[in-house]
Design a protein around this motif. Structure first.
Motif, mmCIF file in Angstrom:
data_model
loop_
_atom_site.group_PDB
_atom_site.id
_atom_site.type_symbol
_atom_site.label_atom_id
_atom_site.label_comp_id
_atom_site.label_asym_id
_atom_site.label_seq_id
_atom_site.Cartn_x
_atom_site.Cartn_y
_atom_site.Cartn_z
ATOM 1 N N VAL A 5 37.601 42.991 40.181
ATOM 2 C CA VAL A 5 36.473 42.092 39.933
ATOM 3 C C VAL A 5 36.451 41.032 41.022
ATOM 4 O O VAL A 5 37.457 40.350 41.253
ATOM 5 N N VAL A 6 35.315 40.883 41.663
ATOM 6 C CA VAL A 6 35.124 39.788 42.601
ATOM 7 C C VAL A 6 34.563 38.614 41.806
ATOM 8 O O VAL A 6 33.460 38.698 41.267
ATOM 9 N N ASP A 7 35.338 37.538 41.688
ATOM 10 C CA ASP A 7 34.907 36.378 40.905
ATOM 11 C C ASP A 7 34.159 35.406 41.807
ATOM 12 O O ASP A 7 34.757 34.755 42.655
ATOM 13 N N GLY A 8 32.853 35.324 41.607
ATOM 14 C CA GLY A 8 32.039 34.408 42.392
ATOM 15 C C GLY A 8 31.498 33.282 41.529
ATOM 16 O O GLY A 8 30.488 32.668 41.863
ATOM 17 N N GLY A 9 32.153 33.022 40.387
ATOM 18 C CA GLY A 9 31.676 31.977 39.487
ATOM 19 C C GLY A 9 30.546 32.483 38.603
ATOM 20 O O GLY A 9 30.207 33.673 38.641
ATOM 21 N N PRO A 10 29.987 31.592 37.803
ATOM 22 C CA PRO A 10 28.892 32.016 36.926
ATOM 23 C C PRO A 10 27.654 32.420 37.739
ATOM 24 O O PRO A 10 27.413 31.864 38.808
ATOM 25 N N ASN A 44 40.586 32.604 51.731
ATOM 26 C CA ASN A 44 40.321 33.705 52.670
ATOM 27 C C ASN A 44 39.289 34.663 52.075
ATOM 28 O O ASN A 44 39.571 35.826 51.825
ATOM 29 N N LYS A 45 38.092 34.123 51.900
ATOM 30 C CA LYS A 45 37.026 34.889 51.241
ATOM 31 C C LYS A 45 36.665 36.154 52.000
ATOM 32 O O LYS A 45 36.422 37.199 51.403
ATOM 33 N N GLU A 46 36.640 36.042 53.314
ATOM 34 C CA GLU A 46 36.258 37.212 54.109
ATOM 35 C C GLU A 46 37.222 38.373 53.896
ATOM 36 O O GLU A 46 36.799 39.519 53.792
ATOM 37 N N GLU A 47 38.504 38.043 53.831
ATOM 38 C CA GLU A 47 39.528 39.062 53.589
ATOM 39 C C GLU A 47 39.313 39.726 52.232
ATOM 40 O O GLU A 47 39.435 40.943 52.083
ATOM 41 N N MET A 48 39.013 38.894 51.237
ATOM 42 C CA MET A 48 38.819 39.411 49.876
ATOM 43 C C MET A 48 37.624 40.352 49.818
ATOM 44 O O MET A 48 37.672 41.413 49.196
ATOM 45 N N ILE A 49 36.521 39.946 50.464
ATOM 46 C CA ILE A 49 35.330 40.799 50.502
ATOM 47 C C ILE A 49 35.669 42.126 51.177
ATOM 48 O O ILE A 49 35.267 43.208 50.717
ATOM 49 N N LYS A 50 36.432 42.044 52.257
ATOM 50 C CA LYS A 50 36.829 43.262 52.984
ATOM 51 C C LYS A 50 37.645 44.194 52.097
ATOM 52 O O LYS A 50 37.440 45.408 52.099
ATOM 53 N N GLU A 51 38.569 43.613 51.345
ATOM 54 C CA GLU A 51 39.419 44.410 50.453
ATOM 55 C C GLU A 51 38.582 45.102 49.372
ATOM 56 O O GLU A 51 38.761 46.286 49.084
ATOM 57 N N ALA A 52 37.677 44.337 48.771
ATOM 58 C CA ALA A 52 36.808 44.887 47.727
ATOM 59 C C ALA A 52 35.924 45.990 48.303
ATOM 60 O O ALA A 52 35.746 47.055 47.695
ATOM 61 N N ALA A 53 35.383 45.761 49.485
ATOM 62 C CA ALA A 53 34.507 46.746 50.138
ATOM 63 C C ALA A 53 35.277 48.026 50.456
ATOM 64 O O ALA A 53 34.750 49.135 50.305
ATOM 65 N N LYS A 54 36.513 47.861 50.864
ATOM 66 C CA LYS A 54 37.343 49.027 51.202
ATOM 67 C C LYS A 54 37.521 49.921 49.970
ATOM 68 O O LYS A 54 37.408 51.142 50.053
ATOM 69 N N LEU A 55 37.788 49.282 48.833
ATOM 70 C CA LEU A 55 37.938 50.052 47.593
ATOM 71 C C LEU A 55 36.639 50.768 47.231
ATOM 72 O O LEU A 55 36.646 51.931 46.840
ATOM 73 N N LEU A 56 35.523 50.057 47.367
ATOM 74 C CA LEU A 56 34.224 50.673 47.057
ATOM 75 C C LEU A 56 33.962 51.873 47.960
ATOM 76 O O LEU A 56 33.549 52.942 47.490
ATOM 77 N N LYS A 57 34.224 51.701 49.244
ATOM 78 C CA LYS A 57 33.976 52.799 50.196
ATOM 79 C C LYS A 57 34.875 53.989 49.915
ATOM 80 O O LYS A 57 34.516 55.134 50.188
ATOM 81 N N ALA A 58 36.048 53.717 49.323
ATOM 82 C CA ALA A 58 36.997 54.797 49.007
ATOM 83 C C ALA A 58 36.692 55.462 47.661
ATOM 84 O O ALA A 58 37.425 56.330 47.206
ATOM 85 N N GLY A 59 35.612 55.005 46.985
ATOM 86 C CA GLY A 59 35.206 55.678 45.744
ATOM 87 C C GLY A 59 35.652 54.987 44.459
ATOM 88 O O GLY A 59 35.487 55.538 43.370
#
Ligand code: TXA
Ligand code: MG
Length: 343
Positions: A170-175, A12-27
């Motif tokens: 950390v968003v792990d996208g491989g090397p 569920n990559k889209e969900e993960m990106i959304k979660e990471a983005a939410k944290l970034l937007k929250a500071g």
């Protein structure tokens, strides 16, 4: 605690990106892959969020950060007075491993620019970075996601090792692919100036603009030129154990190795497969065959040799064209000693 989103195997990559983005937007601070190295991101318009980047990395306050955006339109919203040639550079090299230093219009927080009038802006090409930036829809300030002074991270494990417990996730996208950082180019003058060699070479730039200068501080190390990219004045990329850079290929490396072994030292070799091939040594790490391989494997190699195993790392040198310029710039900074072929 630090979250880790696995985008390599996760479904569920889209969900993960959304979660990471939410944290970034929250500071919060979140590390993510780019095509060069992993970056440690925070909302570039939020001074407090950006302060957490400096805190987590132990980064000197006078070293400005790069603002990352997803599109050319978003990039232009952060700057003023864009010379004509910048349009050509952007159209040819962005998204990609290049950062433009341009007059800031004040959109980014003061600590992003470290109080300078200019701001470094870049559009990364890594699909995960682009997805994350699109989801955030704000400029994300991001230096390399390492402890200041250590080699930059080219895998999520490197980020984990340095920053676990100090950042939100950390968003792990491989090397990462390129393996050395973006080329930083000062675009505030009539002629662009390379402040830091990186993923786009001088030769490639010259195919698009007539003339490209190089910051004299990068060329004349002894003459007291202060680099225009504040980050370039620090000794960087330091491995755990001293690294000696050795000109002259396999024979020379073997000779220095033998002498050190004679003295009872434990020696590791970090070199291209071509240099390694004829060597008789116990501990070695191959950086691969081409200059592109060497760039991609360099920081991982610098991190792999540990104090428990070796006293000294010997590394070979590389021709200074194409990405070789960035490789040698980083190796010189990583090295405590340079043994030229005349010695
Ligand atoms: O590939 C990259 O550029 C990676 C990824 C994460 O995007 N980022 C990166 O950031 O390498 P950092 O902070 O490790 O290095 C940024 C370099 C530093 O040498 C800094 O001094 C210089 O860019 N820089 C940033 N803004 C500048 C400015 N306004 N004027 C001059 N130099 C600047
Ligand atoms: Mg860095």
């Amino acid at each position: 605690d630090t979250k880790r989103w696995n985008l390599v195997n996760g479904n569920n990559k889209e969900e993960m990106i959304k979660e990471a983005a939410k944290l970034l937007k929250a500071g919060s601070t979140v590390a993510f892959p780019t095509e060069t190295v992993y970056g440690l991101g925070a909302d570039a318009t939020n001074e407090k969020a950006v302060a957490n980047i400096f805190q987590a990395k132990g980064r000197p306050q006078d070293n400005p950060l790069i603002a990352h955006v997803a599109t050319k339109e978003q990039l232009l919203l952060l700057v003023k007075d864009v010379p004509e040639y910048v349009n050509r550079l952007i159209d040819n090299f962005s998204p990609g491993p290049i950062t433009y230093v341009l007059p800031s219009n004040g959109t980014c927080a003061d600590n992003v620019t470290a109080g300078l009038e200019t701001v470094g802006v870049r559009i990364p090409s890594h699909p995960v970075a682009i997805a994350l930036l699109k989801e955030c829809n704000i400029p994300i300030a991001a230096p390399s996601a390492n402890i200041s002074g250590k080699p930059s991270p080219t895998a999520a494990d490197h980020v984990w090792e340095d920053l676990y417990g100090k950042i939100a996730g950390v968003v792990d996208g491989g090397p990462t692919g390129v393996g050395v950082e973006s080329t930083v180019i000062d675009c505030t003058q009539d002629i662009p100036i390379i402040l830091r060699p990186g993923g786009i070479s001088k030769e490639e730039l010259e195919e698009v603009v007539d003339k490209v200068l190089v910051d004299p501080a990068m060329l004349n190390k002894e003459e007291g030129h202060v680099p225009k990219a504040p980050g370039m004045k620090y000794q960087h990329y330091a491995p755990e154990v001293p690294l000696w850079l050795i000109e002259g290929g396999s024979e020379r490396v073997q000779r220095v190795y033998d002498e050190l072994i004679e003295e009872g030292k434990r020696v590791g070799i970090l070199a291209s497969s071509v240099t390694l091939e004829p060597l008789h040594v116990d501990q070695k790490i191959s950086l691969g065959e081409t200059l592109e391989d060497v760039a991609a494997n360099l920081y991982d190699g610098l991190r792999k040799f540990r104090q428990e195993d070796v006293d000294i790392i010997l590394c070979d040198t590389y021709p200074e064209y194409g990405i070789g310029q960035a490789i040698m710039n980083r190796l010189r900074k990583a090295a405590s000693r340079y043994i030229s072929s005349e010695e």
